[in-house]
Scaffold this active site. Structure first.
Site, mmCIF file in Angstrom:
data_model
loop_
_atom_site.group_PDB
_atom_site.id
_atom_site.type_symbol
_atom_site.label_atom_id
_atom_site.label_comp_id
_atom_site.label_asym_id
_atom_site.label_seq_id
_atom_site.Cartn_x
_atom_site.Cartn_y
_atom_site.Cartn_z
ATOM 1 N N LYS A 206 0.889 -1.144 -0.092
ATOM 2 C CA LYS A 206 0.064 -0.009 0.468
ATOM 3 C C LYS A 206 1.211 1.597 0.095
ATOM 4 C CE LYS A 206 -2.857 2.119 3.069
ATOM 5 N NZ LYS A 206 -4.148 2.295 4.484
ATOM 6 N N GLU A 255 -8.308 12.698 13.816
ATOM 7 C CA GLU A 255 -7.129 11.246 13.243
ATOM 8 C C GLU A 255 -6.048 11.898 14.494
ATOM 9 O OE1 GLU A 255 -4.172 8.086 11.065
ATOM 10 O OE2 GLU A 255 -5.428 9.867 10.335
ATOM 11 N N GLU A 299 -7.599 -2.342 4.196
ATOM 12 C CA GLU A 299 -6.634 -1.067 4.490
ATOM 13 C C GLU A 299 -6.525 -0.482 6.153
ATOM 14 O OE1 GLU A 299 -7.049 4.160 3.394
ATOM 15 O OE2 GLU A 299 -7.528 2.000 1.653
ATOM 16 N N GLU A 434 -12.736 10.448 -3.890
ATOM 17 C CA GLU A 434 -12.106 10.541 -2.305
ATOM 18 C C GLU A 434 -11.172 11.924 -1.992
ATOM 19 O OE1 GLU A 434 -9.546 7.452 0.489
ATOM 20 O OE2 GLU A 434 -11.312 6.190 -0.879
#
Length: 450
Positions: A206, A255, A299, A434
């Site tokens: 990733k 976050e 993910e 996104e």
């Protein structure tokens, strides 16, 4: 309020001052309330850069203003300074006393144009810090003093405090957009294709790739006005601002990376993204699909495993839910797993932050291979985007968040940043969409309609 304790503060300052040597002296006092955003706005009248931190869930603010007292480049410098500091703080509330506002680069970059005023790492103690908890307000005064200049220092401090505490109405003119530019969208989509091809034929699992948008306005942007809009619209986020030179890095990130308070560590695993629905029914359907989507769950699990693997080295009694839940923000919803643990003696927040950064949600897996791909192929100058930003106090409390959903304001210009996680089955058009959604919080704060 100020006059009541200035005499005591002056005595404290005189007793703490050492002839021939500058000493960090810190005085904290409980005060009556002031709007933290007004305190930040008033700080524009003083020399020095401003800092803003707001956690809505904790109802907690930290605002730094006034001349910079210490500007350090590592947590080791901070620890050394605190060892010799002279502190008066009867409250010992987290976020009071000497506080360092901290931030750093995502990774080492050769090009430093857009982020020229932001060092690779920064731990800054401002002259004044306002702390607002759920119940109380505190002001902390930090100074470097010697015995020869105490009288002058007290006079200046009193004048600066009066400026910061002045009661006035915050006003701002509408932000008038004159130009909006997506930076190399087709190049970025091609980079997504290159990343998916690389993932299929190598051991890269990733990589997180980011892009930018440049906006120009008719008038100079006011950070306080942008912060106010973020606070009104992004109520489940950590809202931050850091000034360096003429630029201000500002954003509303969902976050948290690491928080430490009273020996307990808290962190969040956030990865996997979907838009909000147009109504309650469609929103629930999208959320359910996100929870069941194999790509997003994979993910998310990468992030959980990496974060908990690091945290176990420094903590005991790790608390980890069986699976993720949904974090619903205004424009987006994410897969979210909260984690807590008891931090061991000798472990520090910064030690854990440095090992965690970047998590797979911001860099990729394996970490070093993902970072190398970003450094070699991504044309964006990331600077502090995607890196830890936050604060720490002298009682080993602190909080850091990942600086996403953000932009760099400088004069009449704003550069916004957004990124997404790329795996072997990623579609460039979907990833582009996104990132377009992730631009929305800052676009809204800048009063830009799409």
């Amino acid at each position: 309020m100020i006059q009541q304790y200035m005499t005591d503060f002056e005595s404290f300052l005189r007793n703490a001052a050492v002839p021939g040597r500058q000493t960090l002296v810190s005085w904290t006092e409980k005060i009556s309330g002031i709007d933290p955003l007004l305190f930040f706005a008033n700080g524009s009248s003083l020399e020095g850069e401003r800092h803003f931190w707001y956690s809505q869930k904790d109802d907690f603010y930290l605002v730094g203003a006034g001349p910079t007292i210490m500007d350090m480049r590592s947590s080791h410098e901070w620890e050394h300074v605190i060892e010799s500091a002279i502190v008066h703080n009867l409250s010992a509330v987290p976020g009071t006393g000497p506080v360092a506002f901290c931030g750093n680069n995502f990774q080492t970059e050769q090009l430093r144009q857009l982020w020229k005023d932001f060092p690779s790492a920064q731990y800054r103690i401002p002259a004044f810090t306002l702390t607002k908890t759920k119940a109380n307000y505190y002001i902390t005064i930090n100074q470097l003093v010697d015995s020869a200049h105490v009288n002058d220092a007290v006079t200046v401090i009193l004048e600066q405090l009066e400026t910061l505490m002045a009661d006035r109405t915050l006003t701002a003119s509408p932000m008038q957009l004159t130009n909006k530019q997506e930076l190399e969208p087709q190049v970025w989509k091609q980079l997504i294709k290159e990343a998916t091809n690389t993932i299929r034929v190598t051991d890269l699992d990733k990589v997180v790739l980011a892009r930018a948008m440049k906006l120009e306005f008719a008038e100079k942007l006011q950070a306080a006005a942008v912060l106010r809009n973020l606070m009104n619209s992004q109520q489940d986020s950590f809202i931050f601002a850091v000034e360096n030179g003429s630029a201000c890095f500002i954003g509303a990130t969902p976050e948290r990376l690491v928080r430490v308070e009273a020996g307990t560590l808290y962190t969040s695993c956030v990865a996997g993204t979907a838009p909000r629905g147009k109504d309650a029914v469609s929103d629930a359907e999208i959320g359910k699909a996100l929870l069941e989507d194999s790509k997003n769950r994979e993910e998310h699990q990468y992030v959980v495993e990496m974060i908990t693997g690091v945290i176990r080295k420094y903590t005991d009694n790790l608390q980890l839910p069986a699976g993720p839940e949904l974090m619903k923000l205004r424009q987006l919803q994410h897969l979210y797993t909260p984690v807590s643990a008891d931090i061991r003696n000798g472990a520090s927040m910064q030690q854990i932050v440095q090992e965690l950064h970047p998590t797979p949600a911001l860099g990729g897996l394996p970490k070093e291979k993902a970072l190398a791909f970003i450094a070699d192929r991504e044309p964006l100058e990331r600077g502090w985007y995607g890196a830890p930003i936050g604060w720490m106090d002298s009682y080993q409390n602190g909080d850091t968040a990942v600086a996403i959903r953000s932009g760099l304001l400088d004069g009449k210009q704003a550069v916004l940043f957004a990124g997404c996680g790329v795996v072997k089955d990623s579609d460039p058009e979907l990833e582009f969409e996104e990132t377009a959604i992730k631009f929305r919080p800052m676009l809204e704060a800048l009063e830009v309609t799409e």
